[in-house]
Design a protein around this motif. Structure first.
Motif, short mmCIF file in Angstrom:
data_model
loop_
_atom_site.label_atom_id
_atom_site.label_comp_id
_atom_site.label_asym_id
_atom_site.label_seq_id
_atom_site.Cartn_x
_atom_site.Cartn_y
_atom_site.Cartn_z
N GLY A 14 -9.33 21.17 2.63
CA GLY A 14 -9.38 19.73 2.46
C GLY A 14 -8.22 19.06 3.18
N GLY A 15 -8.36 17.77 3.41
CA GLY A 15 -7.39 17.06 4.24
C GLY A 15 -5.98 17.06 3.69
N LEU A 16 -5.82 16.73 2.41
CA LEU A 16 -4.49 16.56 1.84
C LEU A 16 -3.72 17.88 1.78
CD1 LEU A 16 -2.54 14.52 0.62
CD2 LEU A 16 -3.58 14.93 -1.61
N SER A 17 -4.36 18.94 1.31
CA SER A 17 -3.68 20.23 1.19
C SER A 17 -3.33 20.82 2.55
CB SER A 17 -4.56 21.21 0.41
OG SER A 17 -4.74 20.77 -0.92
N PHE A 36 4.40 13.25 -2.67
CA PHE A 36 4.32 11.99 -3.41
C PHE A 36 3.11 11.15 -3.01
CE2 PHE A 36 8.71 13.28 -3.77
CZ PHE A 36 9.04 12.95 -5.07
N VAL A 37 2.28 11.64 -2.09
CA VAL A 37 1.04 10.93 -1.77
C VAL A 37 0.13 11.01 -2.98
CG1 VAL A 37 -1.01 10.90 -0.30
CG2 VAL A 37 1.24 11.36 0.70
N ASN A 75 0.85 -1.19 0.00
CA ASN A 75 0.00 0.00 0.00
C ASN A 75 0.89 1.26 0.00
OD1 ASN A 75 -1.80 2.12 0.59
ND2 ASN A 75 -3.15 0.75 1.71
N LYS A 76 1.21 1.76 -1.19
CA LYS A 76 2.15 2.87 -1.32
C LYS A 76 1.67 4.17 -0.67
CE LYS A 76 4.39 1.05 -5.48
NZ LYS A 76 4.69 1.28 -6.91
N PRO A 77 0.38 4.56 -0.83
CA PRO A 77 -0.05 5.78 -0.15
C PRO A 77 0.11 5.71 1.37
CG PRO A 77 -1.63 5.15 -1.83
CD PRO A 77 -0.66 4.01 -1.70
N ILE A 123 5.64 7.85 6.33
CA ILE A 123 7.04 8.28 6.32
C ILE A 123 7.12 9.79 6.48
CG2 ILE A 123 9.09 8.51 4.86
CD1 ILE A 123 8.42 5.68 3.79
N ALA A 124 6.26 10.51 5.77
CA ALA A 124 6.22 11.97 5.94
C ALA A 124 5.90 12.32 7.39
CB ALA A 124 5.19 12.59 5.00
#
Length: 435
Positions: free
Chosen positions: A285-288, A417-418, A220-222, A228-229
């Protein structure tokens, strides 16, 4: 009234408060206790921390796998939590109750034994506690609310574990401090267990075989990129808490009794700042917002380099607290969504193993912190409180400001990179947290 409290965000957050008080005291002061107070060499302390992390690498995934496979009438997670409570209390006391007369070798052995035991039982608690979140709180809106409440409880616990601890150990010693925190943990954790009921309406497929479970997780790369981040940012959290006593003494030139004032200024300011970051996450939003938190946190660490007294340290600490608040608020929604997507893809609810592996990745940040402490200390001649070397002030300015800036820059780059889309991560399919 009690039934209305069952499975509420406040009930769940009580567990966070219970575990975080002693855990934060451990992270912030065990190094200071053994190195500065008891005179253990920095090299031996670093080796002990490395052993601790290797043990963490083994027990974390196994704890998650066993938790996911547990089936009792009390649930999958609650039995592990209930059984761990008394053991955690005893082991925490052991960490801060070193027998008199131990020299370097004896101190090293005691430290290794106590922190390995502490890590083992703490893993069972944290893995099973964290695995409950995606199950108890379904949907982005409820998760956002639960995360916000949880962070408020966590910050209060951080405040106690960091700011109140010097006052307590200054008055009654490290040993009785550990007894006091253990009792507080026991009372609050029992209240948490009695207030949580695992859901029975979520269908459970037969558990995956062990190798298959780990294989799917590793692919599961994401999940890996996300954690890691986070691990580099978590290193900064650990450094700020653990280094404040050293920073106060050598860089700000203030006495131990003012360490609590400095800690309180940082962590009290974080409470309203959590609300600010909750608003930011709703808008972006969550990611930003998660990525923005890394950038802000890195810049917020810079003023700590320039502080020279208590007043300047408080101002710099409040600025750093704004960055810390962002990192406390933003990851929870992303983590739960990644687990949901895995369940949709595989048909298995595997909160335990994902929480465990994520916990190991983020807690491996302790090795980064220990290596940074050792390398910077070596460069500037700091060995211990008995042998601080010629430039202890520079050592702790570098560790509390320059190193966090570099680590958070790495976190920000990795976060780019997510690959999960902003749409899915921010919950637009179920009701976006930005609405």
């Amino acid at each position: 009234m009690r039934d209305r409290f069952i499975n509420t965000p406040a009930a769940y957050a009580l567990g966070m408060f219970a575990m975080m008080v002693p855990s934060q005291a451990f992270l912030s002061y065990f190094n200071y206790y053994y190195v500065e107070k008891l005179g253990l060499g920095l090299a031996l302390a670093t080796i002990a921390r490395t052993i601790y992390l290797f043990w963490d690498a083994v027990n974390n995934p196994m704890a998650g796998y066993l938790s996911d496979r547990t089936k009792t009438r009390f649930g999958r997670r609650r039995p592990w939590i209930m059984g761990s409570i008394p053991v955690f209390m005893l082991v925490f006391i052991m960490v801060f109750s070193v027998p008199r007369g131990l020299e370097d070798t004896g101190l090293f052995v005691w430290l290794v034994l106590s922190i390995v035991l502490f890590e083992g039982v703490a893993t069972l608690l944290w893995v099973n506690y964290g695995a409950l979140f995606p199950e108890l709180f379904q949907g982005e809106r409820l998760r956002a609310k639960a995360s916000a409440v949880q962070q408020i409880y966590q910050i209060v616990a951080l405040l106690i574990g960091t700011s109140l601890t010097p006052i307590i150990y200054g008055a009654i010693g490290f040993g009785w401090m550990s007894v006091s925190y253990s009792l507080l943990f026991g009372v609050c954790m029992i209240g948490f267990v009695l207030s949580i009921r695992e859901r029975e309406d979520i269908p459970q497929a037969a558990p995956m075989p062990m190798l298959e479970a780990f294989r799917v997780t590793l692919k599961n790369k994401p999940f890996w990129t996300f954690n890691i981040a986070n691990s580099f940012a978590q290193t900064v959290n650990g450094l700020l808490g653990a280094l404040m006593p050293f920073y106060a003494k050598y860089a700000l030139h203030i006495s131990e009794r003012y360490v609590s004032v400095l800690m309180a200024a940082v962590f009290v300011s974080v409470i309203p700042l959590v609300a600010a970051w909750y608003y930011i996450s709703r808008k972006l939003g969550g990611l930003s917002s998660w990525r923005l938190a890394f950038a802000v946190y890195g810049l917020a660490a810079v003023p700590l380099w320039f502080a020279n007294n208590l007043g300047e340290g408080i101002v710099a600490g409040i600025i750093a607290g704004f960055g810390m608040a962002g990192f406390l608020v933003t990851p929870a929604l992303l983590s739960s969504r990644i687990i949901d997507l895995d369940a949709e893809r595989t048909g298995h609810r595997r909160e335990g193993i994902y929480t465990a592996v994520a916990g190991f990745i983020t807690r491996s940040s302790g090795l980064i912190a220990a290596l940074a402490f050792w390398i910077v200390g070596l460069l500037y001649g700091y060995e211990s409180g008995d042998k601080p070397g010629p430039h202890p002030e520079t050592v702790f300015r570098v560790l509390i400001s320059a190193v966090p800036f570099i680590l958070l820059a790495v976190s920000f780059v990795v976060s780019l990179f997510v690959k999960l889309s902003e749409k899915r991560i921010s919950g637009e399919e179920e009701g976006s947290v930005g609405e």
